[in-house]
Write a protein that holds these residues in place. Structure first.
Motif, PDB file in Angstrom:
ATOM      1  N   GLU A  32       4.535  -3.622   7.432  1.00  0.00           N
ATOM      2  CA  GLU A  32       4.142  -3.661   6.011  1.00  0.00           C
ATOM      3  C   GLU A  32       5.275  -4.232   5.147  1.00  0.00           C
ATOM      4  O   GLU A  32       5.042  -5.059   4.254  1.00  0.00           O
ATOM      5  CB  GLU A  32       3.772  -2.238   5.561  1.00  0.00           C
ATOM      6  N   MET A  51       9.582   4.611   0.425  1.00  0.00           N
ATOM      7  CA  MET A  51       8.219   5.111   0.599  1.00  0.00           C
ATOM      8  C   MET A  51       7.663   5.453  -0.780  1.00  0.00           C
ATOM      9  O   MET A  51       8.248   6.225  -1.535  1.00  0.00           O
ATOM     10  CB  MET A  51       8.217   6.348   1.481  1.00  0.00           C
ATOM     11  N   ASN A  52       6.508   4.872  -1.036  1.00  0.00           N
ATOM     12  CA  ASN A  52       5.849   5.036  -2.332  1.00  0.00           C
ATOM     13  C   ASN A  52       5.616   6.500  -2.708  1.00  0.00           C
ATOM     14  O   ASN A  52       5.905   6.919  -3.827  1.00  0.00           O
ATOM     15  CB  ASN A  52       4.478   4.352  -2.202  1.00  0.00           C
ATOM     16  N   SER A  53       5.122   7.250  -1.744  1.00  0.00           N
ATOM     17  CA  SER A  53       4.659   8.617  -2.049  1.00  0.00           C
ATOM     18  C   SER A  53       5.813   9.582  -2.334  1.00  0.00           C
ATOM     19  O   SER A  53       5.648  10.534  -3.090  1.00  0.00           O
ATOM     20  CB  SER A  53       3.817   9.152  -0.890  1.00  0.00           C
ATOM     21  N   PHE A  80       5.302   0.801   9.131  1.00  0.00           N
ATOM     22  CA  PHE A  80       6.058   0.504   7.902  1.00  0.00           C
ATOM     23  C   PHE A  80       6.854  -0.801   8.012  1.00  0.00           C
ATOM     24  O   PHE A  80       7.024  -1.507   7.011  1.00  0.00           O
ATOM     25  CB  PHE A  80       7.012   1.647   7.551  1.00  0.00           C
ATOM     26  N   HIS A 127      10.803   7.146  10.710  1.00  0.00           N
ATOM     27  CA  HIS A 127       9.740   6.381  10.045  1.00  0.00           C
ATOM     28  C   HIS A 127       9.266   5.197  10.891  1.00  0.00           C
ATOM     29  O   HIS A 127       8.491   4.365  10.411  1.00  0.00           O
ATOM     30  CB  HIS A 127      10.210   5.919   8.666  1.00  0.00           C
ATOM     31  N   LYS A 184       0.811  -1.220   0.000  1.00  0.00           N
ATOM     32  CA  LYS A 184       0.000   0.000   0.000  1.00  0.00           C
ATOM     33  C   LYS A 184       0.849   1.276   0.000  1.00  0.00           C
ATOM     34  O   LYS A 184       0.648   2.176  -0.802  1.00  0.00           O
ATOM     35  CB  LYS A 184      -0.897  -0.037   1.241  1.00  0.00           C
ATOM     36  N   ARG A 185       1.855   1.323   0.895  1.00  0.00           N
ATOM     37  CA  ARG A 185       2.634   2.561   1.041  1.00  0.00           C
ATOM     38  C   ARG A 185       4.096   2.424   0.661  1.00  0.00           C
ATOM     39  O   ARG A 185       4.838   3.409   0.713  1.00  0.00           O
ATOM     40  CB  ARG A 185       2.536   3.046   2.490  1.00  0.00           C
ATOM     41  N   LEU A 186       4.524   1.185   0.342  1.00  0.00           N
ATOM     42  CA  LEU A 186       5.957   0.925   0.168  1.00  0.00           C
ATOM     43  C   LEU A 186       6.297   0.235  -1.145  1.00  0.00           C
ATOM     44  O   LEU A 186       5.455  -0.466  -1.717  1.00  0.00           O
ATOM     45  CB  LEU A 186       6.457   0.023   1.307  1.00  0.00           C
TER      46      LEU A 186
END
Ligand SMILES: CC(C)(COP(=O)(O)OP(=O)(O)OC[C@H]1O[C@@H](n2cnc3c(N)ncnc32)[C@H](O)[C@@H]1OP(=O)(O)O)[C@@H](O)C(=O)NCCC(=O)NCCS
Length: 195
Positions: free
Chosen positions: A115, A75-77, A112, A107, A12-14
């Motif tokens: 995840e 981090m994806n974002s 995270f 972080h 989802k975020r990584l």
């Protein structure tokens, strides 16, 4: 068994990927933070060692028995390197491996690590078809113990003064999880992933 070349793991975020040259500065920063190294076998790393580490990791693949692989955790974002996730398949048994994870302090406390490790466990059990994964942690490393329990790993060993660690004897817990246990926790079908 499919051991084709690893590309990336997305959650989802990584994004978990190979290390690259541009990771040097953030890698140096978190590896030299005393809070990060407190329960690790290493204390610090200099620029040359970090650069050599990255070069070596760039040439490795996660499915090779006996060879430690570090997934770079991004981090994806933002595309920022926030840590790394270790995988080592046993030299003498390719169906078993050890994992570990390290996050930059800024972080931590955001889910995270859980995840990232979940992505690696999905990968090793479904893609690499491993049978069992272990994680070893210092008994005093509360964040690591909480993480491994949150992931659903089973504490199956408590070793007393089994390691000479930073000037004193240390105690360690060993956690483990089997492929079927992980797939059940994730609601995945073990038959679909059978050999
Ligand atoms: C061990 C380590 C990776 C754990 O990191 P972490 O960020 O605490 O672990 P998680 O990803 O599971 O995050 C859980 C925390 O995020 C919080 N959180 C916030 N948002 C969240 C979300 N969306 N999902 C899940 N948890 C979330 C949880 O409530 C929990 O907080 P708490 O500890 O205050 O209860 C980290 O402490 C670390 O890098 N330590 C240094 C290296 C080290 O010792 N590694 C272990 C070697 S085996």
């Amino acid at each position: 068994m499919d051991r084709s070349e690893f590309d990336i793991l997305k959650s989802k975020r990584l994004v978990l990927r190979h290390f690259r040259d541009s990771d040097l500065e953030p890698f140096l920063a978190h590896r030299n933070d005393p809070e990060v190294s407190r329960y690790q076998i290493w204390d610090s790393i200099d620029r040359q060692e970090a650069s050599d580490f990255i070069q070596e990791q760039m040439s490795r693949q996660p499915g090779v028995a006996g060879q430690g692989f570090q997934f770079a955790v991004e981090m994806n974002s933002t595309g920022e390197l926030i840590g790394d996730c270790y995988l080592k398949i046993k030299d003498e048994d390719w169906r078993q491996a050890e994992i570990g994870v390290t996050l930059a302090p800024e972080h931590q406390g955001a889910g995270f690590a859980a995840e990232a490790v979940s992505s690696v466990l999905d990968y090793v059990f479904t893609e690499l078809n491993l049978h069992r994964v272990v994680a070893v942690t210092d008994c005093e490393n509360d964040a690591s113990v909480a993480l491994l329990e949150r992931l659903g790993m089973r504490r199956e060993g408590h070793f007393i003064e089994n390691i000479w660690f930073k000037g004193r004897w240390g105690d360690e817990f060993q956690y483990a999880i089997l492929k079927d246990e992980w797939l059940a926790l994730r609601g995945l079908d073990s038959q679909a992933n059978a050999e």
